[in-house]
Scaffold this active site. Structure first.
Site, PDB file in Angstrom:
ATOM      1  N   PHE A 167      13.895   4.319  10.692  1.00 19.66           N
ATOM      2  CA  PHE A 167      12.504   3.807   9.983  1.00 19.66           C
ATOM      3  C   PHE A 167      11.734   4.944  10.014  1.00 19.66           C
ATOM      4  O   PHE A 167      11.389   5.702  10.915  1.00 19.66           O
ATOM      5  CB  PHE A 167      12.047   2.650  10.948  1.00 19.66           C
ATOM      6  CG  PHE A 167      10.834   2.085  10.560  1.00 19.66           C
ATOM      7  CD1 PHE A 167      10.964   0.943   9.827  1.00 19.66           C
ATOM      8  CD2 PHE A 167       9.746   2.308  10.761  1.00 19.66           C
ATOM      9  CE1 PHE A 167       9.811   0.261   9.187  1.00 19.66           C
ATOM     10  CE2 PHE A 167       8.193   1.746  10.331  1.00 19.66           C
ATOM     11  CZ  PHE A 167       8.622   0.707   9.481  1.00 19.66           C
ATOM     12  N   VAL A 168      11.056   5.169   8.810  1.00 21.16           N
ATOM     13  CA  VAL A 168      10.312   6.499   8.437  1.00 21.16           C
ATOM     14  C   VAL A 168       9.146   6.155   8.216  1.00 21.16           C
ATOM     15  O   VAL A 168       8.628   5.234   7.800  1.00 21.16           O
ATOM     16  CB  VAL A 168      10.955   7.224   7.243  1.00 21.16           C
ATOM     17  CG1 VAL A 168      12.328   7.796   7.619  1.00 21.16           C
ATOM     18  CG2 VAL A 168      10.763   6.434   6.033  1.00 21.16           C
TER      19      VAL A 168
ATOM     20  N   LYS B  58       0.879  -1.248   0.028  1.00 15.32           N
ATOM     21  CA  LYS B  58      -0.022   0.027   0.101  1.00 15.32           C
ATOM     22  C   LYS B  58       0.804   1.032  -0.064  1.00 15.32           C
ATOM     23  O   LYS B  58       0.391   2.144  -0.308  1.00 15.32           O
ATOM     24  CB  LYS B  58      -0.935  -0.162   1.395  1.00 15.32           C
ATOM     25  CG  LYS B  58      -1.880  -1.193   1.464  1.00 15.32           C
ATOM     26  CD  LYS B  58      -2.349  -1.229   3.002  1.00 15.32           C
ATOM     27  CE  LYS B  58      -3.158  -2.460   3.171  1.00 15.32           C
ATOM     28  NZ  LYS B  58      -3.529  -2.603   4.344  1.00 15.32           N
ATOM     29  N   GLY B  59       2.120   1.172   0.253  1.00 17.63           N
ATOM     30  CA  GLY B  59       2.903   2.159   0.640  1.00 17.63           C
ATOM     31  C   GLY B  59       3.229   3.535  -0.626  1.00 17.63           C
ATOM     32  O   GLY B  59       3.379   4.420  -0.158  1.00 17.63           O
TER      33      GLY B  59
ATOM     34  N   GLU C  67       7.704   2.301  -6.176  1.00 20.91           N
ATOM     35  CA  GLU C  67       7.625   1.631  -4.970  1.00 20.91           C
ATOM     36  C   GLU C  67       7.917   2.823  -3.672  1.00 20.91           C
ATOM     37  O   GLU C  67       8.863   3.707  -4.411  1.00 20.91           O
ATOM     38  CB  GLU C  67       8.647   0.639  -4.832  1.00 20.91           C
ATOM     39  CG  GLU C  67       8.846  -0.090  -3.323  1.00 20.91           C
ATOM     40  CD  GLU C  67       7.654  -0.710  -2.733  1.00 20.91           C
ATOM     41  OE1 GLU C  67       6.770   0.119  -2.626  1.00 20.91           O
ATOM     42  OE2 GLU C  67       7.763  -1.735  -2.182  1.00 20.91           O
ATOM     43  N   ASP C  68       7.505   2.837  -2.728  1.00 18.88           N
ATOM     44  CA  ASP C  68       7.900   3.782  -1.525  1.00 18.88           C
ATOM     45  C   ASP C  68       9.213   3.717  -1.322  1.00 18.88           C
ATOM     46  O   ASP C  68       9.978   4.936  -1.098  1.00 18.88           O
ATOM     47  CB  ASP C  68       6.831   3.737  -0.318  1.00 18.88           C
ATOM     48  CG  ASP C  68       6.991   2.352   0.169  1.00 18.88           C
ATOM     49  OD1 ASP C  68       7.602   1.363  -0.306  1.00 18.88           O
ATOM     50  OD2 ASP C  68       6.075   1.987   1.208  1.00 18.88           O
TER      51      ASP C  68
ATOM     52  N   ASP D 298      14.786  -0.898   0.846  1.00 20.29           N
ATOM     53  CA  ASP D 298      15.661  -1.132   1.972  1.00 20.29           C
ATOM     54  C   ASP D 298      16.494  -2.213   2.005  1.00 20.29           C
ATOM     55  O   ASP D 298      17.643  -2.055   1.372  1.00 20.29           O
ATOM     56  CB  ASP D 298      14.285  -1.363   3.114  1.00 20.29           C
ATOM     57  CG  ASP D 298      14.784  -1.498   4.566  1.00 20.29           C
ATOM     58  OD1 ASP D 298      15.939  -0.833   4.718  1.00 20.29           O
ATOM     59  OD2 ASP D 298      14.300  -2.089   5.556  1.00 20.29           O
TER      60      ASP D 298
ATOM     61  N   ARG E 283       0.165   6.389   7.336  1.00 17.50           N
ATOM     62  CA  ARG E 283       0.495   6.853   5.937  1.00 17.50           C
ATOM     63  C   ARG E 283       0.031   7.865   5.574  1.00 17.50           C
ATOM     64  O   ARG E 283       0.236   8.594   4.524  1.00 17.50           O
ATOM     65  CB  ARG E 283      -0.562   5.421   5.154  1.00 17.50           C
ATOM     66  CG  ARG E 283      -0.017   4.195   5.794  1.00 17.50           C
ATOM     67  CD  ARG E 283      -0.796   3.147   4.544  1.00 17.50           C
ATOM     68  NE  ARG E 283      -0.445   1.818   4.775  1.00 17.50           N
ATOM     69  CZ  ARG E 283       0.451   0.975   4.543  1.00 17.50           C
ATOM     70  NH1 ARG E 283       1.525   1.553   3.907  1.00 17.50           N
ATOM     71  NH2 ARG E 283       0.472  -0.340   4.935  1.00 17.50           N
TER      72      ARG E 283
ATOM     73  N   ASP F  78       3.857   3.352   6.350  1.00 22.64           N
ATOM     74  CA  ASP F  78       3.408   3.083   7.630  1.00 22.64           C
ATOM     75  C   ASP F  78       4.421   2.591   8.749  1.00 22.64           C
ATOM     76  O   ASP F  78       5.457   1.860   8.552  1.00 22.64           O
ATOM     77  CB  ASP F  78       2.306   2.087   7.471  1.00 22.64           C
ATOM     78  CG  ASP F  78       2.776   0.712   7.483  1.00 22.64           C
ATOM     79  OD1 ASP F  78       3.486   0.215   6.542  1.00 22.64           O
ATOM     80  OD2 ASP F  78       2.329  -0.314   8.214  1.00 22.64           O
TER      81      ASP F  78
ATOM     82  N   LYS G   8      17.380   3.353   0.898  1.00 29.56           N
ATOM     83  CA  LYS G   8      17.959   3.442   2.427  1.00 29.56           C
ATOM     84  C   LYS G   8      19.331   2.554   1.817  1.00 29.56           C
ATOM     85  O   LYS G   8      19.203   1.321   2.188  1.00 29.56           O
ATOM     86  CB  LYS G   8      17.310   2.565   3.554  1.00 29.56           C
ATOM     87  CG  LYS G   8      16.560   3.597   4.058  1.00 29.56           C
ATOM     88  CD  LYS G   8      16.085   3.150   5.541  1.00 29.56           C
ATOM     89  CE  LYS G   8      14.898   2.444   5.528  1.00 29.56           C
ATOM     90  NZ  LYS G   8      14.102   2.009   6.885  1.00 29.56           N
TER      91      LYS G   8
END
Ligand code: IMP
Length: 182
Positions: free
Chosen positions: A152-153, A43-44, A99-100, A103, A165, A159, A131
């Site tokens: 962690f953002v 969902k990001g 994509e958001d 990582d 979100r 979220d 990241k």
């Protein structure tokens, strides 16, 4: 209030707006006559993609795919599941996967593998956040909004335990709120 849970704003609403405009303009130029299919990872990436496509003044299609989320320990072990597949075929299409955040890289590595096996004409990757310090498998995005340190953002689609979100900026939560991650 929700914003009261935030210890530090890492990327402001204004910075996001300017970057999304810059990315959208660049991508639209690159895909001018390609009628790309923009695939958003749920969902990001939804907030980012909604803003991004409105900065792309070209014909395009959109579709959505959902993977198992980060809260599930599968993501860090590199095992990723598709929980909702695309509605359309990508064969012969110029695909832009949005994509958001990248990582460890496992989610995108897996997704790119699946999408490539479906024989699109081309596939490129656009991520809002990167990241690089956390990378376990090599993923190099074609379009990157911001490179960030290993925090962690939350916010702007991202979220923590399905919350935050809808914050209009990207921020870091107060440390005591991250207990569930430990
Ligand atoms: P990766 O497979 O480790 O690259 O992680 C990908 C997914 O983990 C992203 O699509 C996010 O949903 C989630 N994720 C990674 N870092 C963060 C973060 O800092 N905030 C929120 N979600 C994150």
């Amino acid at each position: 209030m929700l914003a009261g849970d935030v210890a530090q704003v890492l990327i402001s609403e204004e910075q996001l707006k300017a970057k999304v405009k810059e990315l959208g303009t660049r991508i639209a130029r690159d895909y001018a006559d390609k009628n790309p299919l923009v695939i958003s990872v749920l969902k990001g990436a939804t907030v980012f993609v909604a803003d991004l496509i409105r900065q792309m003044d070209i014909p395009l299609g959109i579709d959505f795919i959902a993977t198992s989320s980060y809260g599930n320990s599968d993501a860090s072990s590199g095992v990723v599941r598709i929980v909702m597949d695309l509605a359309s075929s990508i064969r012969g299409r110029h695909v832009l996967l949005v994509e958001d955040i990248v990582d460890t890289g496992h989610t995108l590595n897996y997704l790119l593998g699946i999408l490539r096996s479906r024989e699109p004409a081309s596939i490129r990757l656009c991520v809002l956040l990167d990241k690089p310090e956390r990378r376990e498998v090599s993923i190099i995005a074609d379009y990157v909004g911001f490179s960030i340190p290993d925090y962690f953002v939350v916010g702007y689609g991202l979220d923590y335990a399905q919350k935050y979100r809808n914050l209009p900026f990207v921020g870091v939560l107060k440390p005591e709120l991250y207990r569930l991650l430990d």
